[in-house]
Design a protein around this motif. Structure first.
Motif, mmCIF file in Angstrom:
data_model
loop_
_atom_site.group_PDB
_atom_site.id
_atom_site.type_symbol
_atom_site.label_atom_id
_atom_site.label_comp_id
_atom_site.label_asym_id
_atom_site.label_seq_id
_atom_site.Cartn_x
_atom_site.Cartn_y
_atom_site.Cartn_z
ATOM 1 N N UNK A 71 -14.788 -8.572 5.000
ATOM 2 C CA UNK A 71 -13.366 -8.683 5.294
ATOM 3 C C UNK A 71 -12.620 -7.347 5.266
ATOM 4 N N UNK A 72 -12.822 -6.516 4.249
ATOM 5 C CA UNK A 72 -12.087 -5.233 4.254
ATOM 6 C C UNK A 72 -12.379 -4.411 5.500
ATOM 7 N N UNK A 116 -10.491 -5.955 8.439
ATOM 8 C CA UNK A 116 -9.055 -5.678 8.344
ATOM 9 C C UNK A 116 -8.766 -4.216 8.665
ATOM 10 N N UNK A 117 -9.650 -3.353 8.206
ATOM 11 C CA UNK A 117 -9.451 -1.936 8.525
ATOM 12 C C UNK A 117 -9.572 -1.705 10.030
ATOM 13 N N UNK A 146 -8.855 -3.704 12.311
ATOM 14 C CA UNK A 146 -7.688 -4.279 12.977
ATOM 15 C C UNK A 146 -6.385 -3.587 12.571
ATOM 16 N N UNK A 147 -6.455 -2.651 11.660
ATOM 17 C CA UNK A 147 -5.233 -2.016 11.150
ATOM 18 C C UNK A 147 -4.783 -0.835 12.006
#
Lengths: 115, 115
Positions: B17-18, B21-22, B24-25
């Motif tokens: 997940x991290x 998310x990264x 997609x950030x």
DNA sequence: AATATAGTGCGAGAATTGTCGAACGATCAA
DNA sequence: TTGATCGTTCGACAATTCTCGCACTATATT
């Protein structure tokens, strides 16, 4: 009567998705968010008892400035809570989805050993 | 018959997940993902026509290694598609939620001017 | 074969981010 | 007032990430 500690928080409309995702992309901060979702409003020390204070402030500020958490001063301490409603109004389901996907990993002893 | 270009993709269970998310950030990558969700499998050039190739490869590789996209070589070109099912199996609703929250911002002329 | 196009890998430099010690002000207890 | 605790800020350093030119390989076209 000295100056009260104040904190800047972005308005709901100002909360930007890339910033939120970036804030959540760090395992340490993600663990903090999970703790917040479980305990509600907590003392900042609960988010990282073994972390250097300056490091804790750094991550807390980043979460605050990205719109993920709300911070208020209470005496000496610093109380932090998730901006659940604001985040849900802006990005419906995001927080719940992220937390659901992070429950199985890093469940033990993260955030500097919070127990 | 020369060596075919091959790409490494993490297994579904390995998608973290991290990292997602990264990935997609970053506004640029987020725009790429939105384009992919709208058009399905696309030529990599559609994700950033005006970007330097090495920059495009960089972001594409990051999306691939984080488990967000699947990449395959087709002749000279490079076809890319979202790993929608895998992501949904791992983090139900995440992709849909993120895309829904990013539709209103950055709708115009991002990704280096993709039209 | 010669040419044009697409993608990759490397390397350097800039920019961002993370970590943490030290100094400081604020608050509470004694 | 004194001492202890908490949070913030600053500064420095390390680590990571971003951008992009360049050389190289692979493929398609003529």
């Amino acid at each position: 009567m000295a100056a009260i500690r104040t904190y800047h928080h972005p308005d709901v409309e100002e909360i930007a998705l890339p910033r939120v995702l970036f804030a959540l992309s760090e395992p340490l901060r993600l663990t903090m968010v999970r703790i917040l979702s479980e305990r509600g409003e907590v003392d900042s020390l609960e988010l990282g008892p073994d972390l250097p204070r300056s490091t804790l402030t750094h991550h807390t500020s980043l979460l605050r400035e990205s719109g993920v958490v709300f911070v208020r001063a209470e005496g000496r301490k610093c109380l932090i809570r998730l901006r659940t409603e604001d985040l849900d109004a802006r990005f419906p389901g995001l927080l719940r989805t992220v937390l659901a996907g992070y429950e199985d990993e890093g469940t033990t002893g993260a955030a500097g050993g919070a127990a």
